[in-house]
Design a protein around this motif. Structure first.
Motif, PDB file in Angstrom:
ATOM      1  N   TYR A 286     -15.775  -4.734 -11.690  1.00  0.00           N
ATOM      2  CA  TYR A 286     -15.493  -4.491 -10.274  1.00  0.00           C
ATOM      3  C   TYR A 286     -14.238  -3.645 -10.128  1.00  0.00           C
ATOM      4  CZ  TYR A 286     -18.620  -8.514  -9.539  1.00  0.00           C
ATOM      5  OH  TYR A 286     -19.681  -9.381  -9.539  1.00  0.00           O
ATOM      6  N   GLN A 287     -14.149  -2.923  -8.986  1.00  0.00           N
ATOM      7  CA  GLN A 287     -12.966  -2.114  -8.716  1.00  0.00           C
ATOM      8  C   GLN A 287     -12.146  -2.741  -7.581  1.00  0.00           C
ATOM      9  OE1 GLN A 287     -13.864   1.897  -7.440  1.00  0.00           O
ATOM     10  NE2 GLN A 287     -11.712   2.377  -7.040  1.00  0.00           N
ATOM     11  N   PHE A 288     -10.972  -3.254  -7.932  1.00  0.00           N
ATOM     12  CA  PHE A 288     -10.051  -3.804  -6.936  1.00  0.00           C
ATOM     13  C   PHE A 288      -8.777  -2.960  -6.944  1.00  0.00           C
ATOM     14  CE2 PHE A 288     -12.130  -7.842  -8.569  1.00  0.00           C
ATOM     15  CZ  PHE A 288     -12.941  -8.044  -7.479  1.00  0.00           C
ATOM     16  N   SER A 289      -8.264  -2.568  -5.771  1.00  0.00           N
ATOM     17  CA  SER A 289      -7.018  -1.800  -5.713  1.00  0.00           C
ATOM     18  C   SER A 289      -5.995  -2.554  -4.881  1.00  0.00           C
ATOM     19  CB  SER A 289      -7.251  -0.428  -5.064  1.00  0.00           C
ATOM     20  OG  SER A 289      -8.290   0.253  -5.738  1.00  0.00           O
ATOM     21  N   CYS A 290      -4.796  -2.697  -5.450  1.00  0.00           N
ATOM     22  CA  CYS A 290      -3.708  -3.335  -4.701  1.00  0.00           C
ATOM     23  C   CYS A 290      -3.054  -2.269  -3.827  1.00  0.00           C
ATOM     24  CB  CYS A 290      -2.687  -3.936  -5.667  1.00  0.00           C
ATOM     25  SG  CYS A 290      -1.315  -4.705  -4.773  1.00  0.00           S
ATOM     26  N   ILE A 291      -3.107  -2.462  -2.495  1.00  0.00           N
ATOM     27  CA  ILE A 291      -2.639  -1.418  -1.581  1.00  0.00           C
ATOM     28  C   ILE A 291      -1.379  -1.814  -0.810  1.00  0.00           C
ATOM     29  CG2 ILE A 291      -4.952  -0.430  -1.317  1.00  0.00           C
ATOM     30  CD1 ILE A 291      -4.976  -1.818   1.505  1.00  0.00           C
ATOM     31  N   GLY A 292      -0.867  -3.019  -1.048  1.00  0.00           N
ATOM     32  CA  GLY A 292       0.333  -3.405  -0.310  1.00  0.00           C
ATOM     33  C   GLY A 292       0.577  -4.883  -0.412  1.00  0.00           C
ATOM     34  N   CYS A 293       1.438  -5.382   0.461  1.00  0.00           N
ATOM     35  CA  CYS A 293       1.660  -6.831   0.455  1.00  0.00           C
ATOM     36  C   CYS A 293       1.943  -7.377   1.851  1.00  0.00           C
ATOM     37  CB  CYS A 293       2.752  -7.207  -0.539  1.00  0.00           C
ATOM     38  SG  CYS A 293       4.352  -6.618  -0.072  1.00  0.00           S
ATOM     39  N   ILE A 294       1.799  -8.690   1.942  1.00  0.00           N
ATOM     40  CA  ILE A 294       2.002  -9.401   3.204  1.00  0.00           C
ATOM     41  C   ILE A 294       3.495  -9.709   3.340  1.00  0.00           C
ATOM     42  CG2 ILE A 294       1.512 -11.571   4.425  1.00  0.00           C
ATOM     43  CD1 ILE A 294      -0.924  -9.762   4.320  1.00  0.00           C
ATOM     44  N   GLU A 295       4.037  -9.441   4.533  1.00  0.00           N
ATOM     45  CA  GLU A 295       5.441  -9.772   4.775  1.00  0.00           C
ATOM     46  C   GLU A 295       5.557 -10.530   6.088  1.00  0.00           C
ATOM     47  OE1 GLU A 295       7.477  -5.976   4.896  1.00  0.00           O
ATOM     48  OE2 GLU A 295       6.829  -5.670   6.957  1.00  0.00           O
ATOM     49  N   LYS A 296       6.779 -11.000   6.339  1.00  0.00           N
ATOM     50  CA  LYS A 296       6.976 -11.866   7.498  1.00  0.00           C
ATOM     51  C   LYS A 296       6.869 -11.099   8.818  1.00  0.00           C
ATOM     52  CE  LYS A 296      10.154 -15.379   9.236  1.00  0.00           C
ATOM     53  NZ  LYS A 296      11.502 -15.922   9.174  1.00  0.00           N
ATOM     54  N   GLU A 297       7.494  -9.888   8.822  1.00  0.00           N
ATOM     55  CA  GLU A 297       7.579  -9.127  10.066  1.00  0.00           C
ATOM     56  C   GLU A 297       6.191  -8.684  10.542  1.00  0.00           C
ATOM     57  OE1 GLU A 297      10.704  -6.130   9.797  1.00  0.00           O
ATOM     58  OE2 GLU A 297       9.665  -5.061  11.421  1.00  0.00           O
ATOM     59  N   PRO A 298       5.862  -8.970  11.796  1.00  0.00           N
ATOM     60  CA  PRO A 298       4.517  -8.626  12.306  1.00  0.00           C
ATOM     61  C   PRO A 298       4.262  -7.119  12.269  1.00  0.00           C
ATOM     62  CG  PRO A 298       5.711 -10.005  13.885  1.00  0.00           C
ATOM     63  CD  PRO A 298       6.701  -9.580  12.840  1.00  0.00           C
ATOM     64  N   GLY A 299       3.025  -6.725  12.347  1.00  0.00           N
ATOM     65  CA  GLY A 299       2.638  -5.321  12.395  1.00  0.00           C
ATOM     66  C   GLY A 299       2.307  -4.786  11.010  1.00  0.00           C
ATOM     67  N   ILE A 300       1.897  -3.526  10.986  1.00  0.00           N
ATOM     68  CA  ILE A 300       1.551  -2.871   9.725  1.00  0.00           C
ATOM     69  C   ILE A 300       2.469  -1.666   9.536  1.00  0.00           C
ATOM     70  CG2 ILE A 300      -0.245  -1.674   8.401  1.00  0.00           C
ATOM     71  CD1 ILE A 300      -2.352  -3.152  10.019  1.00  0.00           C
ATOM     72  N   LYS A 301       3.216  -1.640   8.427  1.00  0.00           N
ATOM     73  CA  LYS A 301       4.003  -0.457   8.069  1.00  0.00           C
ATOM     74  C   LYS A 301       3.262   0.257   6.952  1.00  0.00           C
ATOM     75  CE  LYS A 301       8.436  -2.828   8.588  1.00  0.00           C
ATOM     76  NZ  LYS A 301       7.867  -4.133   8.236  1.00  0.00           N
ATOM     77  N   ILE A 302       3.310   1.595   6.982  1.00  0.00           N
ATOM     78  CA  ILE A 302       2.640   2.354   5.934  1.00  0.00           C
ATOM     79  C   ILE A 302       3.643   3.303   5.294  1.00  0.00           C
ATOM     80  CG2 ILE A 302       0.705   3.894   5.393  1.00  0.00           C
ATOM     81  CD1 ILE A 302      -0.509   2.909   8.100  1.00  0.00           C
ATOM     82  N   LYS A 303       3.825   3.141   3.990  1.00  0.00           N
ATOM     83  CA  LYS A 303       4.729   4.031   3.258  1.00  0.00           C
ATOM     84  C   LYS A 303       3.957   5.244   2.762  1.00  0.00           C
ATOM     85  CE  LYS A 303       6.533   1.276   0.195  1.00  0.00           C
ATOM     86  NZ  LYS A 303       7.333   0.764  -0.926  1.00  0.00           N
ATOM     87  N   GLY A 304       4.491   6.442   3.049  1.00  0.00           N
ATOM     88  CA  GLY A 304       3.831   7.682   2.642  1.00  0.00           C
ATOM     89  C   GLY A 304       4.128   8.043   1.195  1.00  0.00           C
ATOM     90  N   GLN A 305       3.756   9.265   0.823  1.00  0.00           N
ATOM     91  CA  GLN A 305       3.876   9.675  -0.582  1.00  0.00           C
ATOM     92  C   GLN A 305       5.308   9.646  -1.099  1.00  0.00           C
ATOM     93  OE1 GLN A 305       1.434  13.351  -0.257  1.00  0.00           O
ATOM     94  NE2 GLN A 305       0.369  12.522  -2.039  1.00  0.00           N
ATOM     95  N   GLY A 306       6.255   9.959  -0.192  1.00  0.00           N
ATOM     96  CA  GLY A 306       7.644   9.961  -0.632  1.00  0.00           C
ATOM     97  C   GLY A 306       8.386   8.678  -0.285  1.00  0.00           C
ATOM     98  N   GLY A 307       7.667   7.649   0.119  1.00  0.00           N
ATOM     99  CA  GLY A 307       8.302   6.384   0.475  1.00  0.00           C
ATOM    100  C   GLY A 307       8.680   6.307   1.942  1.00  0.00           C
ATOM    101  N   GLU A 308       8.515   7.427   2.699  1.00  0.00           N
ATOM    102  CA  GLU A 308       8.844   7.424   4.141  1.00  0.00           C
ATOM    103  C   GLU A 308       7.788   6.625   4.919  1.00  0.00           C
ATOM    104  OE1 GLU A 308       7.272   9.623   2.513  1.00  0.00           O
ATOM    105  OE2 GLU A 308       5.741  10.582   3.755  1.00  0.00           O
ATOM    106  N   LEU A 309       8.180   6.076   6.058  1.00  0.00           N
ATOM    107  CA  LEU A 309       7.214   5.318   6.865  1.00  0.00           C
ATOM    108  C   LEU A 309       6.382   6.266   7.727  1.00  0.00           C
ATOM    109  CD1 LEU A 309       9.107   2.087   8.037  1.00  0.00           C
ATOM    110  CD2 LEU A 309       7.363   2.341   6.243  1.00  0.00           C
ATOM    111  N   LEU A 310       5.072   6.097   7.684  1.00  0.00           N
ATOM    112  CA  LEU A 310       4.160   6.926   8.486  1.00  0.00           C
ATOM    113  C   LEU A 310       3.849   6.213   9.796  1.00  0.00           C
ATOM    114  CD1 LEU A 310       1.570   7.800   5.683  1.00  0.00           C
ATOM    115  CD2 LEU A 310       3.613   9.104   6.346  1.00  0.00           C
TER     116      LEU A 310
END
Lengths: 320, 320
Positions: A286-310
Motif C-alpha cells: 500500500y502507498q501511505f504518505s505522511c503529509i503533516g501533523c495534528i496540533e492544538k491550534e484550530p484551522g489548517i496551516k500549509i507550509k509551502g516549498q520553502g517553509g513559508e505559510l500558504l
C-alpha cells in the motif's frame, strides 16, 4: 413494449449471492439479512445525480461501478467490512443496453469486494443513483478521535479526480497529456478505488479517518472540527501522480488540496504506530504518505516549498 | 449566503436520538448501530421523485412525512419492527423554510414509530427523496408463503389514494365531495398510515403479505407469482371508504383494485387462524376485511355483485 420495473429488476439486478448471510435478497419488500454476532452494524448512503456528479455521456458501466465506490469509500472511512448494498435507481426512460452496462459495472465492483446486492428500487425520474451500503465494524475509525501530535496520512495520490474533471471540461490544454495519460486520468475519475483493504489494515492503529470525496482541505476539516484540533500540512509531502506532476506545481497543489472525487483516505496516526504502518505498507504494497501533523491550534496551516505559510481561499467542493 | 450541505444537516437533520442502539448517528461517514441479538435484519429503500410521485406544490411537511411512510410500509409488509432511517435528499436549491417543514414532517412520522434518523446525504439535483429503513424481524411475512385455501385480507379501505390523486388532477367533479371529504381524501394521499402495528399483530398467524403501493391487483399478483398460486376475489367484499362510496360502484371498484398509494396491507391467512384474527381486531380496533381466497389455478378472478366474473385489462400502477 418497454420493460417495466419488475422486469428490469429480474433481468438486470436479481442474482443469487454467494453470501450465506443473505437470507432473502432482491425480490421481496425487504431484504432479510443475518448480521454477525458481536460486531456493530455500519450504514451509509450516497447519491450520484446527472449533471451534478457525472456527465450525461458517462458510460453506464462506470456509473454502475462508481455508484458502488462512493458508498464503499464511506465504509472505508470507518474501517468497516462492507457486506450488502441497496440500489435506488431513477431513470427517465428504459434502455436495455444502458441497463445491461450499468448492471455489469455495478456487479463488477460488488464482486471485487464480495458484496451482495440485496435490494433496491427503480422508479421514473431524472437520472439519479442512490446506493446504501451496510457492513460490520470492530475497532472503528471515526472523525472525532484525532489527537494532538498525531501524524496525518493519505493513501494513493491526490488531485487526479479533479484534474480528470478539468481535463474532460477542456479547462486543461489537451497537449499536456498523451493518450495513455489521458486514459489513466479518465479511469481515476470513472473508476476510483475504494480504500477498503487499506482501511481494514489500519483500523487497529489509526486514531481518526475520513475519505476524501469533497477535497482534502474540506474533508480534513471535518476531522479537525470533530476532534477540536488543528493541523499543519507540508505541501511538498502531498503525493502527486506522475500525471498531476505535469501541471505547474502550484496548480497541481491546488488540485490536490481542494478537488474532490479522489476517494483516497485521510487518517491520523499516533507517532508510536509509524513502524506498524511501515510494516503494513511493505507487507501489502500500500502507498501511505505522511503529509503533516495534528496540533492544538484550530484551522489548517500549509507550509509551502520553502517553509513559508500558504493561504487558500477555497477549501474544496461544496454542494450548494 | 445560502446554507451548504453540512449546515443543512446540522440545522435540520441532526437530533439526539432516544434509541440506545444508535452508537453513532448523523455526522460521520457511516452510522454505527447495534442490532439486537437473535433477530434478523430487514432493509428496504424507496424513492419519491418530483412530478412522478408528487406534485411540485405538495407541502414539504407531507413530503417529509410520506417519504418515511413509503419505506415503513415495506417494513410492515414483512412484519418487521422499524428502527433506523437514512435519508438521501436531492435538491435543486436551498430554501430554509421548505427544509424546516420537510424535517418536521419527517421527524413527526419517525417519532410516531420510535425510529431514529441515523444518516443520509444531501446533494444538488432534481427534487428527489430516497429513504432507507432498517429494522428487525422474527416470524417474518414474505410474498412466497401463500397456501391454497388461505383467505385473503386487506387492512383499512382501498382506492382512496387513487381517488385523491384523481380529485387533485380534476378528473373527478369537484361537487362530488364537501370540504370535509376533500380534506380527508387529501390526507389519505399526503399522510397515509403505514400499517406497522397491524403487521406486528398478524405476523405470527398470516402466511404471506405485501403492502399495496402500486394497486391491489398488481401487488396481490406478486404474492401469487412468488407462491405459485392463484386467487379469487369477491368484489363486494372490498372495503370502500364512505368517500369512495360516493362514486358509481364500478368506478369505485376500479380505483380500489388498480390505484396505488394506499399503503394498506394485503395478507393471506390460513382458515384456522380466523378466530385469532378476530381477537386481534377486537383487542386493538384494527380493520381487516376478507376479500377472497387463494386457489390452485393461476391468475386473479374477480366475482362481481351478482356472482358473475368481471374482467380488468389494467392491473395497477406501472413505473414505465
Amino acid at each position: 413494449m418497454p420493460l417495466g420495473e419488475f422486469e428490469i429488476i429480474t433481468s438486470y439486478f436479481q442474482r443469487t449471492s454467494k453470501r450465506k448471510d443473505v437470507l432473502l435478497g432482491v425480490g421481496d419488500d425487504c431484504a432479510v439479512l443475518s448480521p454477525p454476532l458481536g460486531k456493530t452494524l455500519l450504514v451509509s448512503t450516497d447519491t450520484l445525480n446527472i449533471d451534478e456528479h457525472f456527465f450525461p455521456d458517462t458510460p453506464a458501466y462506470y456509473l454502475g461501478y462508481k455508484s458502488v465506490v462512493v458508498s464503499l469509500s464511506d465504509m472505508a472511512a470507518m474501517g468497516g467490512e462492507p457486506a450488502w448494498l441497496l440500489l435506488s435507481l431513477s431513470l427517465p426512460d428504459v434502455n436495455s443496453n444502458w441497463l445491461e452496462n450499468l448492471s455489469q459495472g455495478l456487479f463488477s465492483c460488488l464482486d471485487a469486494f464480495n458484496i451482495a446486492l440485496v435490494g433496491g428500487n427503480i422508479s421514473k425520474g431524472n437520472l439519479s443513483i442512490t446506493t446504501t451500503i451496510l457492513g460490520f465494524g470492530e475497532h472503528l475509525l471515526s472523525r472525532n478521535k484525532a489527537q494532538i501530535g498525531d501524524l496525518i496520512y493519505v493513501t494513493g495520490t491526490l488531485g487526479d479526480g479533479g484534474l480528470s474533471l478539468a481535463f474532460l471540461k477542456n479547462e486543461i490544454p489537451r497537449e499536456y497529456f498523451d493518450s495513455n495519460e489521458s486514459n489513466w486520468l479518465k479511469m481515476r475519475l470513472f473508476k476510483p478505488i475504494p480504500r477498503i483493504h487499506e482501511a481494514l489494515a489500519i483500523r487497529g492503529i489509526a486514531n481518526a479517518a475520513i475519505d476524501i470525496s469533497d477535497g482534502l482541505l474540506i474533508d480534513l476539516r471535518h476531522i479537525l472540527d470533530a476532534s477540536s484540533v488543528g493541523a499543519i500540512l507540508n505541501a511538498k509531502a502531498i503525493p502527486f501522480s506522475n500525471v498531476l506532476k505535469k501541471l505547474p506545481w502550484e496548480q497541481g497543489l491546488n488540485m490536490a488540496l481542494t478537488s474532490g472525487d479522489d476517494y483516497e483516505l485521510c487518517f491520523t496516526l499516533p507517532p508510536e504506530k509509524v513502524e506498524d504502518l511501515k510494516e503494513i505498507e511493505q507487507k501489502f504494497g500500500y502507498q501511505f504518505s505522511c503529509i503533516g501533523c495534528i496540533e492544538k491550534e484550530p484551522g489548517i496551516k500549509i507550509k509551502g516549498q520553502g517553509g513559508e505559510l500558504l493561504s487558500f481561499n477555497k477549501d474544496g467542493y461544496r454542494h450548494f
